[in-house]
Design an enzyme around this catalytic site. Structure first.
Site, PDB file in Angstrom:
ATOM      1  N   THR A 136       0.819  -1.204   0.000  1.00 52.79           N
ATOM      2  CA  THR A 136       0.000   0.000   0.000  1.00 52.79           C
ATOM      3  C   THR A 136       0.852   1.254   0.000  1.00 52.79           C
ATOM      4  OG1 THR A 136      -1.528   1.301   1.388  1.00 52.79           O
ATOM      5  CG2 THR A 136      -0.136  -0.286   2.505  1.00 52.79           C
ATOM      6  N   TYR A 179      -2.251   0.001  11.089  1.00 56.25           N
ATOM      7  CA  TYR A 179      -2.386  -0.550   9.741  1.00 56.25           C
ATOM      8  C   TYR A 179      -1.134  -0.280   8.910  1.00 56.25           C
ATOM      9  CZ  TYR A 179      -3.840  -0.980   4.874  1.00 56.25           C
ATOM     10  OH  TYR A 179      -3.889  -1.322   3.557  1.00 56.25           O
TER      11      TYR A 179
END
Length: 369
Positions: A136, A179
């Site tokens: 990501t 995260y």
């Protein structure tokens, strides 16, 4: 034990592919593409999110002879090892995908995203199977020191080179939120398994992926979430001022990149690539919302809320390296791609899509924003 399907006569090139999180948005599109190309695909997925069963049913209907579905968790070492036994490649897409969830349950986020990745890596190492990991743009943090100018409807970098090309792989890593830490740690483990153990691995650090089979929520999959809400006549909450910019990439282009990485895995082993729509597809939330209003033919009720932890005001991928090394084509123009997603979402109304159980499910991809 997972039994591989026999190779069909006349198809000696067909391979056994394992996709973790293969019932999610990107995973299902990737599985469909690979099965259509003659490969045998094993989908390992928890099916924990409401609605992902529809993706799996779609795959099973389209590819009954090529698809094997396994319901399970990437933290289950025995099950993962079983699934990897006959695999020629592993696409590791399974993840806890939401920043908000990671702030509520950091231990669960850590166990799935980092612990689950180690489990998959160890299974791949035992059989020396190539692995491609879905990372990501959040590994670069929220980019607080990036000088920006707030235009009418979008943030623009002050640096003309950055404005022209976007953010490259040399940008320092800077993990924010649990995260970001769990996905960033997994990202680095995947790269290190190539260095330390000689396992052919590669990482794709994705920006905002969107397209058919995506049912986004406020937490993840914002393009689809905006469309779903607009078509259903529901208000939209925008966190921040809506000028934040992402380089959106159609899922068909993401699938092309994953397949290209597999085809070149020996030459790109141990490398990470930024994957997004690039500067030509850089768009703010406000700009996407305005386009959606033209698609639905009416204003969309929306409200602004406080910024969320770790949110980037500007992130656009410098895609030159990915395009050059992976041989990627020019990406789908964002207006055409969003119109494509709107048509698919409209067609799913009353069939478990918009207005049905699928409203609440997200993709299994952390990077699909």
């Amino acid at each position: 034990m997972i039994q591989p399907r026999p190779r069909p006569p006349g198809d000696p090139a067909g391979c056994n592919v394992l996709i973790t999180g293969g019932a999610g948005f990107i995973g299902a599109n990737l599985a469909d593409s690979l099965a259509a190309a003659g490969h045998r695909v094993v989908v390992l997925d928890t099916l924990a999110r409401p609605g992902v069963e529809a993706n799996l049913a779609w795959l099973a209907e389209r590819h009954p002879a090529a698809l094997t579905a396994v319901t399970g968790d990437v933290r289950d070492a025995d099950l993962v090892a079983d699934c990897v036994t006959e695999a020629d490649v592993v696409f590791h897409l399974a993840a806890q995908v939401a920043v908000t969830t990671s702030l509520v349950s950091p231990m669960e986020d850590f166990a799935v995203n980092l612990g689950g990745t180690i489990t998959v890596l160890e299974a791949a190492r035992a059989r020396r199977v190539p692995l491609i990991f879905a990372s990501t743009n959040k590994v670069y943090g929220n980019l607080p020191n990036l000088p920006l100018t707030a235009a009418d409807d979008a943030y623009v970098p002050a640096d003309p080179e950055l404005r022209r090309w976007g953010i490259g792989e040399r940008q320092p890593l800077d993990f924010h939120t649990p995260y970001g830490c769990s996905k960033g740690g997994a990202d680095q483990y995947v790269l290190d398994y190539a260095r330390s153990f000689g396992i052919p691995t590669a990482v794709l650090r994705m920006s905002c992926i969107y397209g058919p089979r995506q049912m986004g929520t406020e937490d993840q999959g914002w393009v689809a979430h905006f469309l779903i809400s607009a078509i259903a006549g529901r208000p939209i909450s925008i966190y921040g001022d809506g000028r934040q910019v992402r380089d959106v990439l159609h899922v068909s282009d993401a699938v092309t990149a994953y397949r290209a990485a597999w085809e070149r895995i020996e030459s790109i082993a141990g490398q990470a690539f930024n994957l997004g729509g690039g500067p030509s597809n850089a768009v703010s939330l406000r700009q996407v919302l305005a386009h959606i209003e033209t698609l639905v033919g009416r204003p969309v009720d929306h409200r602004f809320s406080e910024w969320r932890a770790g949110d980037q005001r500007y992130y656009v991928s410098d895609t030159r390296r990915a395009q050059s090394v992976l041989g990627l084509p020019v990406p789908t123009p964002w207006r055409r791609g969003v119109s494509d997603l709107a048509a698919w979402l409209t067609s799913t109304r009353g069939t478990g899509g918009i207005g049905g159980p699928g409203d609440r499910y997200t993709s299994l991809m952390g990077a699909g924003e």
